[in-house]
Design a protein around this motif. Sequence first.
Motif, short mmCIF file in Angstrom:
data_model
loop_
_atom_site.label_atom_id
_atom_site.label_comp_id
_atom_site.label_asym_id
_atom_site.label_seq_id
_atom_site.Cartn_x
_atom_site.Cartn_y
_atom_site.Cartn_z
N LYS A 33 0.88 -1.21 0.05
CA LYS A 33 -0.06 -0.03 0.13
C LYS A 33 0.83 1.27 -0.07
CE LYS A 33 -3.62 -1.95 2.69
NZ LYS A 33 -4.65 -1.88 3.87
N VAL A 34 0.63 2.19 -0.80
CA VAL A 34 1.21 3.50 -0.70
C VAL A 34 -0.04 4.53 -1.05
CG1 VAL A 34 2.57 5.10 -2.44
CG2 VAL A 34 3.09 2.69 -2.23
N VAL A 35 0.24 5.20 0.01
CA VAL A 35 -0.87 6.42 0.33
C VAL A 35 -0.02 7.72 -0.50
CG1 VAL A 35 -1.93 8.30 1.70
CG2 VAL A 35 -2.12 5.60 2.18
N VAL A 36 -1.08 8.31 -1.42
CA VAL A 36 -0.46 9.48 -1.98
C VAL A 36 -1.22 10.68 -1.57
CG1 VAL A 36 -0.06 10.69 -4.10
CG2 VAL A 36 0.40 8.24 -3.94
N VAL A 37 -0.65 11.67 -0.87
CA VAL A 37 -1.46 12.94 -0.40
C VAL A 37 -0.96 14.18 -1.09
CG1 VAL A 37 -1.89 14.35 1.59
CG2 VAL A 37 -1.28 11.99 1.77
N ASP A 38 -1.74 14.34 -2.33
CA ASP A 38 -1.46 15.51 -3.34
C ASP A 38 -2.99 15.86 -4.08
OD1 ASP A 38 -0.69 16.94 -5.58
OD2 ASP A 38 0.89 15.48 -6.00
N GLY A 80 9.16 5.76 -9.98
CA GLY A 80 8.28 4.66 -9.83
C GLY A 80 9.36 3.53 -9.67
N ALA A 81 10.50 3.28 -10.08
CA ALA A 81 11.32 2.22 -9.88
C ALA A 81 11.86 2.58 -8.67
CB ALA A 81 12.46 2.23 -11.07
N GLU A 82 12.32 3.63 -8.22
CA GLU A 82 12.92 3.86 -6.98
C GLU A 82 11.67 3.48 -5.80
OE1 GLU A 82 14.73 7.85 -6.64
OE2 GLU A 82 15.24 7.68 -8.65
N ILE A 83 10.51 3.85 -6.07
CA ILE A 83 9.48 3.74 -5.21
C ILE A 83 9.40 2.12 -5.09
CG2 ILE A 83 6.81 3.76 -4.79
CD1 ILE A 83 6.93 6.53 -6.11
N ILE A 84 9.31 1.47 -5.95
CA ILE A 84 9.45 0.01 -5.90
C ILE A 84 10.44 -0.49 -5.19
CG2 ILE A 84 9.73 -2.25 -7.17
CD1 ILE A 84 8.39 -0.76 -9.71
N ASN A 85 11.60 -0.25 -5.38
CA ASN A 85 12.61 -0.65 -4.29
C ASN A 85 12.65 -0.20 -2.87
OD1 ASN A 85 14.06 -1.61 -6.36
ND2 ASN A 85 15.17 0.02 -7.10
N PHE A 86 12.04 1.23 -2.81
CA PHE A 86 11.74 1.55 -1.39
C PHE A 86 10.54 0.73 -0.57
CE2 PHE A 86 10.36 4.98 1.64
CZ PHE A 86 11.86 5.37 2.21
N VAL A 87 9.69 0.36 -1.42
CA VAL A 87 8.72 -0.28 -0.54
C VAL A 87 9.07 -1.69 -0.50
CG1 VAL A 87 6.35 -1.53 -1.11
CG2 VAL A 87 6.67 1.08 -1.75
N GLN A 88 10.00 -2.15 -1.31
CA GLN A 88 10.42 -3.58 -1.18
C GLN A 88 11.46 -3.79 0.14
OE1 GLN A 88 11.75 -4.92 -5.00
NE2 GLN A 88 9.43 -5.53 -5.60
N ASP A 89 11.91 -2.78 0.47
CA ASP A 89 13.23 -2.69 1.47
C ASP A 89 12.53 -3.18 2.69
OD1 ASP A 89 15.33 -2.04 -0.23
OD2 ASP A 89 15.34 -0.02 0.29
N GLU A 109 6.57 5.67 12.36
CA GLU A 109 7.46 4.86 11.81
C GLU A 109 7.23 4.70 10.51
OE1 GLU A 109 10.46 3.43 13.01
OE2 GLU A 109 10.02 4.62 14.87
N ILE A 110 5.91 5.15 10.05
CA ILE A 110 5.47 4.88 8.45
C ILE A 110 6.64 5.81 7.59
CG2 ILE A 110 3.88 5.61 6.77
CD1 ILE A 110 1.74 5.11 8.97
N ARG A 111 7.22 5.21 6.79
CA ARG A 111 7.98 5.69 5.71
C ARG A 111 7.55 7.06 5.16
NH1 ARG A 111 11.18 0.64 3.37
NH2 ARG A 111 8.94 0.09 3.12
N VAL A 112 8.02 8.05 4.70
CA VAL A 112 7.30 9.20 4.10
C VAL A 112 8.46 9.81 2.94
CG1 VAL A 112 6.49 11.14 4.21
CG2 VAL A 112 6.09 9.78 5.98
N LEU A 113 8.04 9.79 1.94
CA LEU A 113 8.50 10.44 0.74
C LEU A 113 7.89 11.68 0.47
CD1 LEU A 113 9.99 10.93 -2.12
CD2 LEU A 113 8.25 9.52 -3.16
N MET A 114 8.54 12.81 0.52
CA MET A 114 7.81 14.00 0.17
C MET A 114 8.29 14.60 -1.11
SD MET A 114 7.86 16.62 3.62
CE MET A 114 6.50 17.29 3.01
N LEU A 115 7.50 14.88 -2.03
CA LEU A 115 7.58 15.44 -3.19
C LEU A 115 7.26 16.86 -3.33
CD1 LEU A 115 5.91 12.85 -5.59
CD2 LEU A 115 8.25 13.24 -5.52
N SER A 116 7.98 17.74 -4.11
CA SER A 116 8.09 18.96 -4.39
C SER A 116 8.32 19.53 -5.57
CB SER A 116 9.02 19.82 -3.30
OG SER A 116 8.98 21.17 -3.33
N GLU A 142 -2.39 1.82 6.83
CA GLU A 142 -1.03 1.63 7.33
C GLU A 142 -0.17 1.02 6.31
OE1 GLU A 142 -1.69 -1.52 10.35
OE2 GLU A 142 -2.49 -0.36 11.60
N PRO A 143 0.15 2.00 5.61
CA PRO A 143 0.81 1.80 4.08
C PRO A 143 2.33 1.66 4.28
CG PRO A 143 0.44 4.12 4.53
CD PRO A 143 -0.21 3.35 5.69
#
Length: 127
Positions: free
Chosen positions: A4-9, A118-127, A78-85, A48-49
């Motif tokens: 699960k990936v929650v996008v707040v945008d 997207g490829a980076e997100i895949i790796n980040f989610v799989q870690d 502890e939820i991992r957060v990626l901020m996009l700007s 709980e993404p």
Amino acid sequence: MNRKVVVVDDNMFDIAMLRRGLRAAGADVDLIVVSDSGEALGVIADEEPALTIVDVSMPSPDGFAVLSALRSDGRMNEIRVLMLSGSTSTTDRIKAEQLGVNWYRVKPGTLDGYRDLGAEIINFVQD
């Protein structure tokens, strides 16, 4: 594995580009979109993404306030957060790091850039 990936945008174009980039990268994620940052914490707590992606520039509360609230909530800190700007501001990056962001990226300007993200997100989610 939690995919699960929650996008707040609130920018539907950016969300569409993110979807296309994830699809082009072969991502197998359940993308949950929250366009109202005021609803973000409730959705994140419920889902709980594996990763939450937060746009910095949102109407009140902005992305920094969402990140701060996540980090101060014992259930979600502890939820991992990626901020996009859309901004290349060093000040924004530093502020995000001080608030406990896991990863900060400037929004890509091309579909290829979103595919790479997207490829980076895949790796980040799989870690």
